[in-house]
Design a protein around this motif. Structure first.
Motif, PDB file in Angstrom:
ATOM      1  N   ARG A  97      -9.083 -16.375  28.232  1.00  0.00           N
ATOM      2  CA  ARG A  97      -9.775 -16.239  29.511  1.00  0.00           C
ATOM      3  C   ARG A  97      -9.740 -14.771  29.901  1.00  0.00           C
ATOM      4  NH1 ARG A  97      -7.818 -21.585  32.949  1.00  0.00           N
ATOM      5  NH2 ARG A  97      -7.983 -23.050  31.192  1.00  0.00           N
ATOM      6  N   SER A  98     -10.901 -14.249  30.249  1.00  0.00           N
ATOM      7  CA  SER A  98     -10.979 -12.814  30.499  1.00  0.00           C
ATOM      8  C   SER A  98     -11.997 -12.507  31.579  1.00  0.00           C
ATOM      9  CB  SER A  98     -11.365 -12.077  29.208  1.00  0.00           C
ATOM     10  OG  SER A  98     -12.636 -12.515  28.750  1.00  0.00           O
ATOM     11  N   ILE A  99     -11.856 -11.317  32.141  1.00  0.00           N
ATOM     12  CA  ILE A  99     -12.866 -10.805  33.064  1.00  0.00           C
ATOM     13  C   ILE A  99     -14.068 -10.371  32.231  1.00  0.00           C
ATOM     14  CG2 ILE A  99     -13.357  -9.034  34.797  1.00  0.00           C
ATOM     15  CD1 ILE A  99     -10.313  -8.935  35.323  1.00  0.00           C
ATOM     16  N   SER A 100     -15.246 -10.688  32.705  1.00  0.00           N
ATOM     17  CA  SER A 100     -16.443 -10.412  31.916  1.00  0.00           C
ATOM     18  C   SER A 100     -16.610  -8.923  31.602  1.00  0.00           C
ATOM     19  CB  SER A 100     -17.684 -10.945  32.635  1.00  0.00           C
ATOM     20  OG  SER A 100     -17.743 -10.488  33.969  1.00  0.00           O
ATOM     21  N   ALA A 101     -16.132  -8.043  32.492  1.00  0.00           N
ATOM     22  CA  ALA A 101     -16.286  -6.602  32.277  1.00  0.00           C
ATOM     23  C   ALA A 101     -15.555  -6.126  31.024  1.00  0.00           C
ATOM     24  CB  ALA A 101     -15.789  -5.836  33.499  1.00  0.00           C
ATOM     25  N   PHE A 102     -14.492  -6.842  30.626  1.00  0.00           N
ATOM     26  CA  PHE A 102     -13.694  -6.419  29.471  1.00  0.00           C
ATOM     27  C   PHE A 102     -13.923  -7.296  28.245  1.00  0.00           C
ATOM     28  CE2 PHE A 102     -10.690  -5.162  33.057  1.00  0.00           C
ATOM     29  CZ  PHE A 102     -11.138  -3.851  33.089  1.00  0.00           C
ATOM     30  N   PHE A 103     -14.879  -8.197  28.328  1.00  0.00           N
ATOM     31  CA  PHE A 103     -15.057  -9.166  27.250  1.00  0.00           C
ATOM     32  C   PHE A 103     -15.331  -8.493  25.905  1.00  0.00           C
ATOM     33  CE2 PHE A 103     -17.945 -11.820  24.680  1.00  0.00           C
ATOM     34  CZ  PHE A 103     -17.086 -12.866  24.412  1.00  0.00           C
ATOM     35  N   HIS A 104     -16.158  -7.467  25.887  1.00  0.00           N
ATOM     36  CA  HIS A 104     -16.531  -6.849  24.605  1.00  0.00           C
ATOM     37  C   HIS A 104     -15.380  -6.073  23.973  1.00  0.00           C
ATOM     38  CE1 HIS A 104     -20.539  -8.311  24.888  1.00  0.00           C
ATOM     39  NE2 HIS A 104     -20.827  -7.628  25.984  1.00  0.00           N
ATOM     40  N   VAL A 195     -18.284 -20.176  24.016  1.00  0.00           N
ATOM     41  CA  VAL A 195     -18.201 -19.034  24.925  1.00  0.00           C
ATOM     42  C   VAL A 195     -18.923 -19.449  26.198  1.00  0.00           C
ATOM     43  CG1 VAL A 195     -18.665 -16.583  25.280  1.00  0.00           C
ATOM     44  CG2 VAL A 195     -18.238 -17.449  22.966  1.00  0.00           C
ATOM     45  N   ALA A 196     -18.218 -19.411  27.329  1.00  0.00           N
ATOM     46  CA  ALA A 196     -18.794 -19.890  28.581  1.00  0.00           C
ATOM     47  C   ALA A 196     -18.418 -18.954  29.716  1.00  0.00           C
ATOM     48  CB  ALA A 196     -18.297 -21.307  28.884  1.00  0.00           C
ATOM     49  N   GLY A 197     -19.389 -18.676  30.589  1.00  0.00           N
ATOM     50  CA  GLY A 197     -19.115 -17.837  31.738  1.00  0.00           C
ATOM     51  C   GLY A 197     -20.172 -16.770  31.949  1.00  0.00           C
ATOM     52  N   ASP A 198     -19.728 -15.632  32.465  1.00  0.00           N
ATOM     53  CA  ASP A 198     -20.640 -14.558  32.866  1.00  0.00           C
ATOM     54  C   ASP A 198     -20.943 -13.638  31.687  1.00  0.00           C
ATOM     55  OD1 ASP A 198     -22.123 -12.769  34.320  1.00  0.00           O
ATOM     56  OD2 ASP A 198     -20.385 -11.758  35.197  1.00  0.00           O
ATOM     57  N   PHE A 199     -21.923 -14.031  30.861  1.00  0.00           N
ATOM     58  CA  PHE A 199     -22.317 -13.216  29.716  1.00  0.00           C
ATOM     59  C   PHE A 199     -23.770 -13.539  29.368  1.00  0.00           C
ATOM     60  CE2 PHE A 199     -21.588 -17.197  27.746  1.00  0.00           C
ATOM     61  CZ  PHE A 199     -22.222 -17.200  26.518  1.00  0.00           C
TER      62      PHE A 199
END
Length: 441
Positions: A97-104, A195-199
């Motif tokens: 689980r991660s913040i979308s800003a750091f996903f990459h 992969v689910a969420g803000d992306f």
């Protein structure tokens, strides 16, 4: 009874390497859940190396080929991510689980953790020590003891259900054996990545499709537990002399998840003992007898293997009385089935409960992992209320007659043998006796 749920729009594809990919965008939050489920679990532990699956899963989280354990942990924490991994009986899941800003920054590291872990000898040694310490503590827990003896008596040592990790088996697992196990089983073959969420799904595919396609594949087939045949039952008393309480486990084999009547079996179990204070066992054995604080029944359902178990605790001197009360209520359940009112209440609960299981994107991911593992489509959830409505009183009571009406049981009682044996004189010729320190045989 109405239940309306529709899975959010998602893209689901199967890659050439057999990895199933589900991309589920959700712009309502700033987080992303990434989960990889692989079709192997504890049942794959070789004989004598019980515990190797959990060691491999745990050790994988302690550094990669490019980052040692300390560097890996620091980077994960610095980027605000959390990792979780669990080995089930027939599947293993890694989740981030991660913040979308750091996903990459995190996605390549997540993938490296799974497929290119360091599996460092010193880190593995530390993890083994932690595992052995936990096993040592559990070794005297009455419920743990009862559970192990129950499944050994139920299935035997040759069946994967009847084998468990021990201090001895953990000691025998070397770093080389863990690495070999990792090479065999950690692959994307028939695995599921969600992969689910803000992306942005399109961006994800452009960035990571090559990474996914280059992942290891394997031809090794995972071990699947088969249904039990020629079940004979059994009775065990495990002596724990200083114990004032007795842990009682009673049960028998049942079909696994692939049984067409599994929904009916689940509703029946809820009414008998799975429904907490509303269940029959709680009302009769707890409320009327007053000799137990808690009693419940539980279903284990892998793909093909299944089991049913009733468990409770009581004072040593009350064990036989409680045991008789449980079998008496179980007998009524098998002979007369359930009532229309009980069935209606059970349906209302399971339909309402399924809604709570779908709250939040993490819950949706967990449910999709479960569905695809057992080969179910979205309609299993989206039309759940229709399946429940279809289950008539005749269908449920028919399932009880067919699957629950067993005359043979496994019974395991852990407590003070000096107080227990005299209460079960009528079964003395068939009782297997163990000390709580004995290996489970």
């Amino acid at each position: 009874m109405s239940f309306k749920y529709k899975f959010p729009p998602k893209e689901e594809i199967v890659l050439q390497n057999s990895l199933r990919l589900i991309l589920l965008p959700d712009r309502t939050q700033e987080g992303i859940v990434t989960a990889l489920q692989m079709p192997f679990g504890r049942f794959c532990d070789p004989v004598g190396l019980e515990g190797i699956t959990e060691l491999a899963v745990g050790a994988a989280q302690r550094g990669t080929r490019s980052l040692n354990a300390e560097q890996f942990t620091e980077k994960i924490e610095f980027l605000g991510a959390s990792l979780n991994a669990s080995a089930g009986e027939e599947h293993t899941v890694f989740e981030m689980r991660s913040i979308s800003a750091f996903f990459h920054e995190l996605m390549p590291l997540f993938w490296e953790m799974i497929f290119n872990p360091a599996l460092d000898k010193s880190e593995l040694s530390r993890y083994k020590k932690e595992t052995i310490a936990a096993l040592t503590v559990d070794a005297s827990n009455p419920s743990t003891l009862a559970n192990r003896h129950f499944y050994r008596e139920l299935a035997g040592a040759a069946h994967p259900v009847g084998r468990f990790q021990t201090v001895k088996s953990i000691h025998g697992i070397s770093a080389d054996k863990v690495r070999s196990f990792h090479r065999q089983y950690f692959s994307v073959s028939d695995a599921l990545l969600i992969v689910a969420g803000d992306f942005d799904p399109q961006e994800f595919k452009e960035r990571y499709m090559k990474l996914l396609m280059d992942a290891p594949v394997s031809n090794v087939k995972a071990v699947e537990a088969l249904p039990l045949e020629n079940f004979h039952g059994g009775f065990r008393i495990v002596d724990k002399p200083e114990s004032t309480q007795a842990a009682i486990f009673i049960g028998c084999p049942l079909p696994g998840e692939d049984c067409k009547e599994h929904d009916a079996i689940t509703l029946a179990n809820y009414i008998l003992g799975g429904g907490s204070f509303s269940s029959r066992l709680m009302k009769t054995v707890r409320s009327r007898q007053g000799q137990v604080y808690d009693i419940s029944s539980y279903l284990v359902a892998e793909r093909r293997f299944g089991a049913f178990r009733i468990s409770t605790n009581t004072q040593n001197q009350s064990a036989a009385e409680v045991y008789s009360a449980v079998l008496e209520e179980y007998g009524r359940f098998c002979e007369h089935g359930v009532t229309a009112e009980e069935l209606e209440n059970a349906k209302k609960f399971v339909i309402g409960n399924i809604a709570f299981q779908l709250e939040g994107i993490s819950s949706v991911v967990d449910k999709l992992l479960w569905l695809r593992f057992f080969g179910y489509g979205d309609s299993y959830i989206e039309e759940f209320h229709k399946r429940m409505e279809y289950l008539s009183l005749d269908i449920v009571n028919g399932a009880i007659k067919k699957y629950f009406s067993a005359q043979k049981f496994v019974t395991v009682i852990v407590g003070s043998a000096s107080e227990l044996l005299g209460q079960f004189k009528d079964k003395s010729d068939n009782i297997k006796q163990f000390n709580f320190r004995d290996p489970v045989k």
